[in-house]
Write a protein that holds these residues in place. Structure first.
Motif, mmCIF file in Angstrom:
data_model
loop_
_atom_site.group_PDB
_atom_site.id
_atom_site.type_symbol
_atom_site.label_atom_id
_atom_site.label_comp_id
_atom_site.label_asym_id
_atom_site.label_seq_id
_atom_site.Cartn_x
_atom_site.Cartn_y
_atom_site.Cartn_z
ATOM 1 N N CYS A 144 -90.915 -45.264 -29.348
ATOM 2 C CA CYS A 144 -90.368 -46.300 -28.487
ATOM 3 C C CYS A 144 -91.407 -46.600 -27.413
ATOM 4 O O CYS A 144 -92.104 -45.693 -26.939
ATOM 5 C CB CYS A 144 -89.077 -45.782 -27.857
ATOM 6 N N ALA A 145 -91.514 -47.870 -27.034
ATOM 7 C CA ALA A 145 -92.482 -48.275 -26.023
ATOM 8 C C ALA A 145 -91.878 -49.361 -25.143
ATOM 9 O O ALA A 145 -90.925 -50.034 -25.547
ATOM 10 C CB ALA A 145 -93.759 -48.783 -26.691
ATOM 11 N N ALA A 146 -92.469 -49.533 -23.959
ATOM 12 C CA ALA A 146 -91.952 -50.532 -23.023
ATOM 13 C C ALA A 146 -93.090 -51.150 -22.224
ATOM 14 O O ALA A 146 -94.104 -50.497 -21.949
ATOM 15 C CB ALA A 146 -90.935 -49.894 -22.073
ATOM 16 N N HIS A 147 -92.902 -52.432 -21.857
ATOM 17 C CA HIS A 147 -93.801 -53.065 -20.897
ATOM 18 C C HIS A 147 -93.006 -54.037 -20.057
ATOM 19 O O HIS A 147 -91.966 -54.544 -20.499
ATOM 20 C CB HIS A 147 -94.997 -53.711 -21.592
ATOM 21 N N PRO A 148 -93.474 -54.345 -18.847
ATOM 22 C CA PRO A 148 -92.673 -55.157 -17.916
ATOM 23 C C PRO A 148 -92.741 -56.660 -18.148
ATOM 24 O O PRO A 148 -92.071 -57.410 -17.450
ATOM 25 C CB PRO A 148 -93.268 -54.788 -16.553
ATOM 26 N N GLY A 149 -93.501 -57.128 -19.110
ATOM 27 C CA GLY A 149 -93.585 -58.552 -19.367
ATOM 28 C C GLY A 149 -92.462 -59.041 -20.266
ATOM 29 O O GLY A 149 -91.613 -58.261 -20.704
ATOM 30 N N THR A 150 -92.496 -60.341 -20.563
ATOM 31 C CA THR A 150 -91.429 -60.941 -21.373
ATOM 32 C C THR A 150 -91.845 -61.231 -22.811
ATOM 33 O O THR A 150 -90.986 -61.527 -23.649
ATOM 34 C CB THR A 150 -90.958 -62.255 -20.735
ATOM 35 N N VAL A 151 -93.127 -61.134 -23.090
ATOM 36 C CA VAL A 151 -93.593 -61.427 -24.444
ATOM 37 C C VAL A 151 -93.272 -60.258 -25.372
ATOM 38 O O VAL A 151 -93.604 -59.105 -25.072
ATOM 39 C CB VAL A 151 -95.113 -61.699 -24.459
ATOM 40 N N VAL A 152 -92.655 -60.556 -26.483
ATOM 41 C CA VAL A 152 -92.333 -59.515 -27.449
ATOM 42 C C VAL A 152 -93.554 -59.338 -28.347
ATOM 43 O O VAL A 152 -93.608 -59.843 -29.479
ATOM 44 C CB VAL A 152 -91.080 -59.865 -28.261
ATOM 45 N N SER A 153 -94.506 -58.609 -27.829
ATOM 46 C CA SER A 153 -95.794 -58.478 -28.495
ATOM 47 C C SER A 153 -95.775 -57.391 -29.553
ATOM 48 O O SER A 153 -95.112 -56.366 -29.401
ATOM 49 C CB SER A 153 -96.866 -58.166 -27.453
ATOM 50 N N GLY A 154 -96.569 -57.612 -30.595
ATOM 51 C CA GLY A 154 -96.771 -56.588 -31.613
ATOM 52 C C GLY A 154 -98.024 -55.773 -31.352
ATOM 53 O O GLY A 154 -98.365 -54.895 -32.146
ATOM 54 N N ASN A 155 -98.694 -56.049 -30.258
ATOM 55 C CA ASN A 155 -99.935 -55.352 -29.903
ATOM 56 C C ASN A 155 -99.607 -54.098 -29.107
ATOM 57 O O ASN A 155 -99.071 -54.179 -27.999
ATOM 58 C CB ASN A 155 -100.814 -56.283 -29.073
ATOM 59 N N ARG A 156 -99.928 -52.941 -29.615
ATOM 60 C CA ARG A 156 -99.536 -51.697 -28.964
ATOM 61 C C ARG A 156 -100.187 -51.535 -27.593
ATOM 62 O O ARG A 156 -99.665 -50.827 -26.731
ATOM 63 C CB ARG A 156 -99.871 -50.495 -29.843
ATOM 64 N N TYR A 157 -101.322 -52.179 -27.380
ATOM 65 C CA TYR A 157 -102.046 -52.014 -26.120
ATOM 66 C C TYR A 157 -101.385 -52.763 -24.967
ATOM 67 O O TYR A 157 -101.741 -52.563 -23.805
ATOM 68 C CB TYR A 157 -103.500 -52.430 -26.290
ATOM 69 N N VAL A 158 -100.430 -53.606 -25.275
ATOM 70 C CA VAL A 158 -99.675 -54.315 -24.245
ATOM 71 C C VAL A 158 -98.645 -53.399 -23.595
ATOM 72 O O VAL A 158 -98.269 -53.588 -22.446
ATOM 73 C CB VAL A 158 -98.977 -55.554 -24.873
ATOM 74 N N TYR A 159 -98.228 -52.391 -24.313
ATOM 75 C CA TYR A 159 -97.137 -51.527 -23.864
ATOM 76 C C TYR A 159 -97.669 -50.396 -22.984
ATOM 77 O O TYR A 159 -98.584 -49.676 -23.365
ATOM 78 C CB TYR A 159 -96.377 -50.977 -25.068
#
Length: 123
Positions: A95-110
């Motif tokens: 499970c991963a999380a990031h504070p933005g709104t884009v539902v990205s498939g890039n793991r480095y965004v999380y």
């Protein structure tokens, strides 16, 4: 900081189902985009599914129609319902999380990651 903890993994036969849970603590959960990734032995970590605060979703082609991501903001929990499981779904699921709104498939965004839960699908 956001702490994530996965649960619900296990051993299942091909064609079976599992539901993974990701419990979050720390900052406001509802504003975060949540993602599920998986990593099989010897392979790169890959995107499975994601969901943002407005419940927009994104799925990897390999799981589309079989897996469903959801979230319960009142419980600070995200879920991954996995149906029609195949042996190739065997992996550690993160499970991963990031504070933005884009539902990205890039793991480095999380920014935040759980420890992972093992899913094994037998043939």
């Amino acid at each position: 900081q956001v702490q994530l903890r996965e649960s619900g993994g296990g051993l299942v036969q091909a064609g079976g189902s599992l539901r993974l849970s990701c419990a979050a603590s720390g900052r406001t959960f509802s504003g975060y985009t949540m993602g599920w990734f998986r990593q099989a032995p010897g392979k790169e970590r890959e995107f499975v599914a994601g969901i943002n605060w407005s419940r927009s979703t994104n799925y990897a082609d390999s799981v589309l129609g079989r897996f469903t991501i959801s979230r319960d903001n009142a419980k600070n929990t995200a879920y991954l319902q996995m149906n029609s499981l195949k042996p190739e779904d065997t992996a550690v699921y993160y499970c991963a999380a990031h504070p933005g709104t884009v539902v990205s498939g890039n793991r480095y965004v999380y920014n935040y990651w759980g420890q992972g839960t093992q899913v094994t699908v037998s043939s």
